[in-house]
Design an enzyme around this catalytic site. Structure first.
Site, PDB file in Angstrom:
ATOM      1  N   GLU A 195      17.853   4.070 -13.548  1.00  0.00           N
ATOM      2  CA  GLU A 195      17.068   3.958 -12.313  1.00  0.00           C
ATOM      3  C   GLU A 195      17.424   2.703 -11.529  1.00  0.00           C
ATOM      4  O   GLU A 195      17.461   2.728 -10.291  1.00  0.00           O
ATOM      5  CB  GLU A 195      15.570   3.986 -12.631  1.00  0.00           C
ATOM      6  CG  GLU A 195      15.047   5.348 -13.064  1.00  0.00           C
ATOM      7  CD  GLU A 195      15.209   6.417 -11.987  1.00  0.00           C
ATOM      8  OE1 GLU A 195      15.296   6.060 -10.790  1.00  0.00           O
ATOM      9  OE2 GLU A 195      15.237   7.609 -12.347  1.00  0.00           O
TER      10      GLU A 195
ATOM     11  N   TYR B  24       8.871   2.444  -6.668  1.00  0.00           N
ATOM     12  CA  TYR B  24       9.568   3.669  -7.035  1.00  0.00           C
ATOM     13  C   TYR B  24      10.060   3.621  -8.482  1.00  0.00           C
ATOM     14  O   TYR B  24       9.845   4.550  -9.266  1.00  0.00           O
ATOM     15  CB  TYR B  24      10.765   3.938  -6.122  1.00  0.00           C
ATOM     16  CG  TYR B  24      11.696   4.944  -6.744  1.00  0.00           C
ATOM     17  CD1 TYR B  24      11.357   6.293  -6.774  1.00  0.00           C
ATOM     18  CD2 TYR B  24      12.861   4.538  -7.405  1.00  0.00           C
ATOM     19  CE1 TYR B  24      12.168   7.216  -7.415  1.00  0.00           C
ATOM     20  CE2 TYR B  24      13.673   5.450  -8.044  1.00  0.00           C
ATOM     21  CZ  TYR B  24      13.316   6.792  -8.045  1.00  0.00           C
ATOM     22  OH  TYR B  24      14.106   7.700  -8.705  1.00  0.00           O
TER      23      TYR B  24
ATOM     24  N   ASP C 282      11.588   9.392  -4.165  1.00  0.00           N
ATOM     25  CA  ASP C 282      12.852   8.854  -3.679  1.00  0.00           C
ATOM     26  C   ASP C 282      13.239   9.577  -2.399  1.00  0.00           C
ATOM     27  O   ASP C 282      12.437  10.339  -1.835  1.00  0.00           O
ATOM     28  CB  ASP C 282      13.942   8.969  -4.749  1.00  0.00           C
ATOM     29  CG  ASP C 282      14.388  10.415  -4.996  1.00  0.00           C
ATOM     30  OD1 ASP C 282      13.737  11.356  -4.479  1.00  0.00           O
ATOM     31  OD2 ASP C 282      15.398  10.614  -5.709  1.00  0.00           O
TER      32      ASP C 282
END
Length: 372
Positions: free
Chosen positions: A59, A141, A159
């Site tokens: 990520e 996020y 996203d």
């Protein structure tokens, strides 16, 4: 519009068929992408659980970078450093070298700092969004993605792909830059109690493979019956975006000095600021806000400097044009510089813009070579 009418309109826009999440998960079970950090739905059903380290690493790498660009970097990292303790034990310079070319280098510095902190806490990542946000380099996020995917806890993962899917499902006419809260509310309402991690990944896969920016394949979409943009016939009109401001243009010069044995002169950039801690050839004093000198008169030391061309590179907020000069130099490296042997160049922590400058002067120099 009266306040009561506004409330009813908001409730209507958030309401959706109860079978939307099951439909999406059924599609994901069959059509999910195979990714090196992902536990597939079949593996998940057998009780295999994602490794929080691998999810965190992927990520962070995926921030502002494409999946295809990340895959090879991810494989290199987990081969070199298979867990967070191994990454914490690695020299920062080695981490920066492994990251070189992936861009947004503050992510690499935060990655190492975060690994150090997690390793010091026994190697266990926090399993809540709030706990994860306390770690460097992890924002709203990324914390939601790790919480959902690594720990299978409900979290609204939003996203760019998910923003596009939601904007189309609900025909959100608010410009995307101002619609973040509205989009997140829709996602929060959709997240199922069961399989929230698979749901988050299904939403991202749907946006990446079906609900694409151009020519979305709506006939193959498991949510098409619930999509208001499909009903109106104009899904490509969403999300609504404000016109982009033109990027500023900066200029400067780069000086590629080579020794008789093919070694190239390099130096390390300051830890703070643009490309912080990365390696570079000497350049003039350009920044995101000001130009640097562009002629050979600005060379950091005397030499037979010859113009080798011009390279361009686009950063997030500005575009850079560098005049490249090349010279053959003898002797010791000037203070603050070092010679990198020809077979070592490919392993240096060179950002893409510096690789371009070196290639302009010495084609093939940044490609992997065998030592003589």
């Amino acid at each position: 519009m009266a306040p009561a009418d506004q409330t009813r309109k908001a409730q209507t826009r958030t309401r959706m068929p109860d079978d939307m999440a099951p439909r999406l998960l059924a599609w994901y079970d069959v059509h999910h992408r195979e990714l090196p950090w992902r536990v597939s739905p079949r593996e998940h059903a057998r009780g295999v659980r994602p490794d929080p380290y691998r999810i965190w690493l992927s990520e962070v790498m995926l921030q502002q970078t494409t999946v295809e660009a990340v895959k090879s970097y991810f494989r290199v990292f987990v081969e070199k450093w298979p867990d967070v303790e191994a990454l914490a034990a690695a020299p920062t310079e080695d981490v920066m070298k492994a990251w070189a070319g992936l861009g947004y280098y503050s992510r690499a510095r935060n990655l190492k700092t975060c690994a150090d902190l997690v390793a010091a806490r026994g190697g266990r990542f926090p399993d809540t969004e709030a706990g994860l946000r306390d770690l460097p380099g992890i924002g709203a996020y990324t914390s939601a993605a790790i919480t959902a995917i690594a720990f299978d806890c409900p979290a609204a993962v939003v996203d760019g792909n998910v923003e596009r899917v939601i904007s189309r499902l609900f025909s959100i006419t608010t410009p995307l830059s101002e619609a973040k809260t509205e989009i997140r509310a829709h996602v929060e309402a959709m997240v199922p109690a069961a399989r929230p991690g698979d749901f988050a990944q299904a939403m991202m896969d749907l946006g990446a493979t079906i609900c694409t920016p151009r020519r979305p394949r709506c006939m193959l979409c498991p949510l098409r019956e619930s999509c208001s943009a499909v009903v109106s016939g104009d899904p490509e009109n969403f999300p609504v975006r404000l016109p982009k401001a033109d990027k500023s243009q900066r200029r400067g010069a780069a000086f590629v000095a080579m020794r008789e044995d093919g070694a190239i002169l390099l130096r390390k950039r300051p830890e703070k600021g643009l490309l912080g801690g990365m390696t570079e050839v000497p350049t003039t004093g350009w920044t995101a806000r000001v130009d640097g000198a562009t002629t050979q008169a600005a060379a950091p030391f005397p030499g037979d400097w010859r113009r080798a061309g011009t390279i361009t590179h686009v950063f997030t907020h500005f575009a850079l044009e560098l005049e490249v000069f090349h010279a053959h130099i003898k002797g010791e490296a000037p203070e603050g510089h070092f010679w990198s042997l020809a077979h070592e160049i490919s392993g240096e922590a060179l950002p893409t813009v510096m690789k371009k400058a070196i290639e302009a002067a010495i084609p093939g120099a940044t490609k992997k070579q065998r030592p003589h």
